[in-house]
Scaffold this motif. Sequence first.
Motif, PDB file in Angstrom:
ATOM      1  N   GLU A   1       0.839  -1.230  -0.030  1.00  0.00           N
ATOM      2  CA  GLU A   1      -0.020   0.095  -0.179  1.00  0.00           C
ATOM      3  C   GLU A   1       0.914   1.298   0.003  1.00  0.00           C
ATOM      4  O   GLU A   1       2.208   1.039   0.645  1.00  0.00           O
ATOM      5  CB  GLU A   1      -0.923   0.119   1.085  1.00  0.00           C
ATOM      6  CG  GLU A   1      -1.840  -0.970   1.184  1.00  0.00           C
ATOM      7  CD  GLU A   1      -2.948  -1.115   2.300  1.00  0.00           C
ATOM      8  OE1 GLU A   1      -4.003  -1.788   2.328  1.00  0.00           O
ATOM      9  OE2 GLU A   1      -2.686  -0.332   3.291  1.00  0.00           O
TER      10      GLU A   1
ATOM     11  N   GLU B   1      -4.614  12.292  -1.033  1.00  0.00           N
ATOM     12  CA  GLU B   1      -5.586  12.079  -1.613  1.00  0.00           C
ATOM     13  C   GLU B   1      -6.104  10.533  -1.811  1.00  0.00           C
ATOM     14  O   GLU B   1      -7.086  10.112  -1.779  1.00  0.00           O
ATOM     15  CB  GLU B   1      -5.814  12.749  -2.780  1.00  0.00           C
ATOM     16  CG  GLU B   1      -5.750  14.180  -2.874  1.00  0.00           C
ATOM     17  CD  GLU B   1      -6.979  14.765  -2.307  1.00  0.00           C
ATOM     18  OE1 GLU B   1      -8.233  14.235  -2.522  1.00  0.00           O
ATOM     19  OE2 GLU B   1      -7.050  15.752  -1.602  1.00  0.00           O
TER      20      GLU B   1
ATOM     21  N   SER C   1      -3.300   0.254  -3.725  1.00  0.00           N
ATOM     22  CA  SER C   1      -3.045  -1.022  -3.235  1.00  0.00           C
ATOM     23  C   SER C   1      -2.671  -2.055  -4.356  1.00  0.00           C
ATOM     24  O   SER C   1      -3.155  -2.089  -5.429  1.00  0.00           O
ATOM     25  CB  SER C   1      -4.255  -1.593  -2.589  1.00  0.00           C
ATOM     26  OG  SER C   1      -4.821  -0.671  -1.521  1.00  0.00           O
TER      27      SER C   1
ATOM     28  N   MET D   1      -5.201   6.023  -1.937  1.00  0.00           N
ATOM     29  CA  MET D   1      -4.648   4.954  -1.087  1.00  0.00           C
ATOM     30  C   MET D   1      -4.592   3.839  -2.413  1.00  0.00           C
ATOM     31  O   MET D   1      -5.555   3.696  -3.180  1.00  0.00           O
ATOM     32  CB  MET D   1      -5.661   4.303  -0.144  1.00  0.00           C
ATOM     33  CG  MET D   1      -5.272   2.828   0.034  1.00  0.00           C
ATOM     34  SD  MET D   1      -3.751   2.706   1.107  1.00  0.00           S
ATOM     35  CE  MET D   1      -4.567   2.897   2.845  1.00  0.00           C
TER      36      MET D   1
ATOM     37  N   HIS E   1      -9.966   6.542  -2.503  1.00  0.00           N
ATOM     38  CA  HIS E   1      -9.913   7.813  -1.994  1.00  0.00           C
ATOM     39  C   HIS E   1      -9.478   7.599  -0.293  1.00  0.00           C
ATOM     40  O   HIS E   1     -10.093   7.063   0.348  1.00  0.00           O
ATOM     41  CB  HIS E   1     -11.572   8.333  -1.907  1.00  0.00           C
ATOM     42  CG  HIS E   1     -11.460   9.554  -1.433  1.00  0.00           C
ATOM     43  ND1 HIS E   1     -10.390  10.658  -0.750  1.00  0.00           N
ATOM     44  CD2 HIS E   1     -12.373  10.847  -1.155  1.00  0.00           C
ATOM     45  CE1 HIS E   1     -10.762  11.785  -0.494  1.00  0.00           C
ATOM     46  NE2 HIS E   1     -11.782  11.837  -0.866  1.00  0.00           N
ATOM     47  N   ASN E   2      -8.476   8.130  -0.092  1.00  0.00           N
ATOM     48  CA  ASN E   2      -7.810   8.082   1.242  1.00  0.00           C
ATOM     49  C   ASN E   2      -8.357   8.699   2.419  1.00  0.00           C
ATOM     50  O   ASN E   2      -8.565   8.471   3.661  1.00  0.00           O
ATOM     51  CB  ASN E   2      -6.377   8.409   1.132  1.00  0.00           C
ATOM     52  CG  ASN E   2      -5.675   8.126   2.347  1.00  0.00           C
ATOM     53  OD1 ASN E   2      -5.788   7.006   3.128  1.00  0.00           O
ATOM     54  ND2 ASN E   2      -4.558   8.866   2.742  1.00  0.00           N
ATOM     55  N   LYS E   3      -9.402   9.844   2.176  1.00  0.00           N
ATOM     56  CA  LYS E   3     -10.111  10.556   2.991  1.00  0.00           C
ATOM     57  C   LYS E   3     -11.457  10.076   3.441  1.00  0.00           C
ATOM     58  O   LYS E   3     -11.989  10.488   4.526  1.00  0.00           O
ATOM     59  CB  LYS E   3     -10.114  11.867   2.658  1.00  0.00           C
ATOM     60  CG  LYS E   3      -8.883  12.530   2.534  1.00  0.00           C
ATOM     61  CD  LYS E   3      -9.031  13.949   2.390  1.00  0.00           C
ATOM     62  CE  LYS E   3      -7.627  14.806   2.163  1.00  0.00           C
ATOM     63  NZ  LYS E   3      -7.798  16.150   1.969  1.00  0.00           N
TER      64      LYS E   3
ATOM     65  N   LYS F   1       0.088   5.348   0.608  1.00  0.00           N
ATOM     66  CA  LYS F   1      -0.624   6.546   0.841  1.00  0.00           C
ATOM     67  C   LYS F   1      -0.259   7.742   0.548  1.00  0.00           C
ATOM     68  O   LYS F   1       0.950   8.048   0.710  1.00  0.00           O
ATOM     69  CB  LYS F   1      -0.942   6.608   2.528  1.00  0.00           C
ATOM     70  CG  LYS F   1      -1.870   5.316   3.044  1.00  0.00           C
ATOM     71  CD  LYS F   1      -2.156   5.626   4.500  1.00  0.00           C
ATOM     72  CE  LYS F   1      -3.331   4.593   5.015  1.00  0.00           C
ATOM     73  NZ  LYS F   1      -3.375   4.630   6.544  1.00  0.00           N
ATOM     74  N   THR F   2      -1.234   8.667  -0.061  1.00  0.00           N
ATOM     75  CA  THR F   2      -0.884   9.971  -0.329  1.00  0.00           C
ATOM     76  C   THR F   2      -1.949  10.834   0.162  1.00  0.00           C
ATOM     77  O   THR F   2      -2.761  10.352   0.929  1.00  0.00           O
ATOM     78  CB  THR F   2      -0.825  10.340  -1.782  1.00  0.00           C
ATOM     79  OG1 THR F   2      -2.080  10.232  -2.416  1.00  0.00           O
ATOM     80  CG2 THR F   2       0.170   9.271  -2.641  1.00  0.00           C
TER      81      THR F   2
END
Length: 248
Positions: free
Chosen positions: A64, A69, A73, A71, A98-100, A66-67
Amino acid sequence: MNKNVSPRGSKELSIEASIDSILSQYAFSEQSSAHELIEFTLKALQDLLPLAGFKYVKSRKALELKTQEFMISIYLQANRHNVAGTSIEVMVHCNVTHNKRKAHTGLPESYYQHSEITWYELFGEEAFKDSILSITDYITQHEIPLIEQLVSDPQCVIEEHATMQNRILSPYFFYRYGTDAQFEQARQRYVASLSEAQKKHDDDAITKFRADGSSPIMRGEDWAYLTVAKSAHVKPNPFINTDCKLQH
């Protein structure tokens, strides 16, 4: 090292050195279970991929990244016909979400999913070497450029979307980064692709969240799910403006 080696040659030598190191450890993993060998393979990919930042997450059996904005995988699916000690085949999947999103809503917001419809053999040192090199090459050539572009300029990805063969961006992506027209086109494509059972599942989810006035979605934290999943026979909530996009 020869100073006259080109950057490309230097990169190839680096990969060969990494492969030699990985293969020296392979003998200890060959007789492991499929899950353990997949874990070993993902950790090997972590060292071989050209994009830094990927971490192996044991609980999800995935690499994974993460940034702010996204994710990103990368995971391997085991063939259900695998036979321990004889054959362990895997398929490569890439997923961007979407990471959020609020994890406690249980609502997936996937932007992009792609699977390489090829089974890679991990059992046996020679087969493993061929597969790990092929997987690395596939991800480097086909997934990393898109991932880098998503991270640096999502709008540019939309402009080039028409030329992305076999790569479909979800309506969620257009909801956040595209125009209203692009989003609606993607949403209609998404709804048309659903089975009746999937449509009912989406409708039930919408009804559930609208009934729960204290849910994060009802408080206006994220309307993407309601907007994307809505179908013609689901009456809109008069207090919800589903035409508004989130402010980033």
